[in-house]
Design a protein around this motif. Structure first.
Motif, PDB file in Angstrom:
ATOM      1  N   ALA A  32       0.849  -1.196   0.000  1.00 29.57           N
ATOM      2  CA  ALA A  32       0.000   0.000   0.000  1.00 29.57           C
ATOM      3  C   ALA A  32       0.887   1.250   0.000  1.00 29.57           C
ATOM      4  CB  ALA A  32      -0.911  -0.003   1.223  1.00 29.57           C
ATOM      5  N   LEU A  81      -5.060   0.511  -3.105  1.00 27.56           N
ATOM      6  CA  LEU A  81      -4.174   0.512  -1.940  1.00 27.56           C
ATOM      7  C   LEU A  81      -3.385   1.812  -1.823  1.00 27.56           C
ATOM      8  CD1 LEU A  81      -2.752  -3.138  -1.988  1.00 27.56           C
ATOM      9  CD2 LEU A  81      -4.541  -2.195  -0.515  1.00 27.56           C
ATOM     10  N   VAL A 100      -3.669   5.582  -0.677  1.00 29.88           N
ATOM     11  CA  VAL A 100      -4.519   6.461   0.136  1.00 29.88           C
ATOM     12  C   VAL A 100      -3.826   7.811   0.287  1.00 29.88           C
ATOM     13  CG1 VAL A 100      -5.723   6.767   2.322  1.00 29.88           C
ATOM     14  CG2 VAL A 100      -5.355   4.456   1.412  1.00 29.88           C
ATOM     15  N   LEU A 160      -7.215   2.950   5.133  1.00 26.69           N
ATOM     16  CA  LEU A 160      -6.732   1.740   4.475  1.00 26.69           C
ATOM     17  C   LEU A 160      -7.318   0.503   5.153  1.00 26.69           C
ATOM     18  CD1 LEU A 160      -4.798   0.443   2.394  1.00 26.69           C
ATOM     19  CD2 LEU A 160      -3.001   0.575   4.140  1.00 26.69           C
TER      20      LEU A 160
END
Length: 346
Positions: free
Chosen positions: A190, A224, A226, A242
């Motif tokens: 992420a 993924l 943010v 997340l």
């Protein structure tokens, strides 16, 4: 009445002209090193001190450089990214070595700060650190260019930036971060940060991470990614978002250490163990990165070198030179947030 030595006294003892003494004490390149050292030694013996005010009046310069820090979030926050503060010592030392005073100030981007400094003769040139929304900041840069202001900036180095910009190879930094996570076996990576044109440095870090993932057969998942501002509170909030998306991920690349620190707190509160449940990498290597629990793996931009280059580049521009933009090489700092011992790799 105590007699005060003059530059003429030094000239007589050194066997040179008074203008040569003045140039030598200013560090002018036309004076040989041997002559300069002889003049400086005589000046020290006589306890001679240059009258800086008179010198500045004669030259029409201030021998002062202005360092402007810009807000990166809401004005009421009033915080400076610790990464920029880590440059301050190097900038101060570089100014001193070059015979310049340093004037540091915290600014709001909306103000006409260029008028407050070089235009009003408070400084011979300005160094810019931080900018918040680059879409708004770029208009200020265009104005500085039109007015011929002597300035340098720390930021994204790309085709639209003028000569004299100093920055980090952010794309390479992103590649280093993601490649390390992939090498440790992580696959669902992420990203926390504003990967948009508003923040071109962070956007490049995300692109670099995606490059590394694709090169290793991993498809980046936009879900993924943010958005987060460069502070702990935003990192904490982004990590919560997340988690709320309820998607599989086993690692996080945070666009800066402050985001990483906030995210680590959110993950800990959610019962996740770092690095056993997920690995995390930051960016900047600010002092707190080594003090988190566990210590944070991160990307270093070498702020000491950056600060020195900002000063040297600005002085070159003041002298009428056109130094090129410079991109510094980032380095991976391995710590326990990715199950690795502390070391440094190119």
């Amino acid at each position: 009445m105590t007699y005060k030595p003059t530059s003429f006294d030094i000239a007589q003892r050194a066997g040179v002209s008074q203008p040569t003494v003045s140039r030598a004490l200013r560090g002018h390149p036309s004076v040989s090193e041997a002559t300069r050292k002889r003049i400086e030694a005589i000046a020290a013996q006589l306890n001679y001190a240059v009258d800086q005010n008179a010198s500045r009046l004669r030259s029409g310069t201030t021998r002062t450089l202005a360092l402007l820090f810009f807000e990166e979030s809401a004005p009421e926050d009033g915080q400076i990214n610790p990464f920029f503060l880590s440059m301050l010592g190097a900038i101060s030392r570089a100014c001193s070595r070059q015979g310049y005073d340093l004037l540091a100030s915290f600014q709001e981007l909306s103000r006409n700060w260029h008028v407050d400094y070089e235009d009003s003769h408070k400084a011979d040139g300005i160094m810019l650190l931080g900018y918040g929304d680059y879409e708004a900041y770029r208009d200020k840069l265009a104005l500085l260019e039109r007015e011929g202001t002597h300035y340098v900036r720390w930021g994204a180095v790309n085709a639209e930036n003028p000569d004299g910009t100093i920055g980090c190879d952010n794309r390479l930094g992103g590649q280093l971060a993601a490649r390390h996570l992939l090498d440790r076996g992580y696959r669902r990576i992420a990203f926390l940060g504003d990967a948009s044109s508003r923040a071109p440095e962070i956007e490049e870090r995300y692109r670099g991470a995606c490059d590394a993932m694709r090169a290793n057969g991993v498809t980046p998942d936009p879900a993924l990614c943010v958005s987060a501002e460069t502070n702990e509170a935003s990192g904490y909030s982004a990590a919560q978002q997340l988690l709320e998306r309820d998607m599989d991920f086993d690692a996080v690349f945070a666009a800066c250490d402050l985001i990483a620190v906030g995210a680590m707190r959110a993950f800990e509160e959610a019962g996740l163990s770092i690095p056993h449940d997920l690995g995390i990498v930051g960016f900047d290597d600010i002092p707190i990165a080594a003090l988190t629990s566990p210590p944070l793996t991160t990307i270093s931009q070498d702020p000491a070198h950056a600060g020195t280059m900002l000063v040297e580049t600005l002085i070159a521009k003041i002298r009428g030179e056109a130094p090129p933009a410079m991109m510094l090489t980032p380095h991976l700092i391995l710590r326990h947030s990715t199950q690795a011992p502390i070391t440094v790799l190119d």
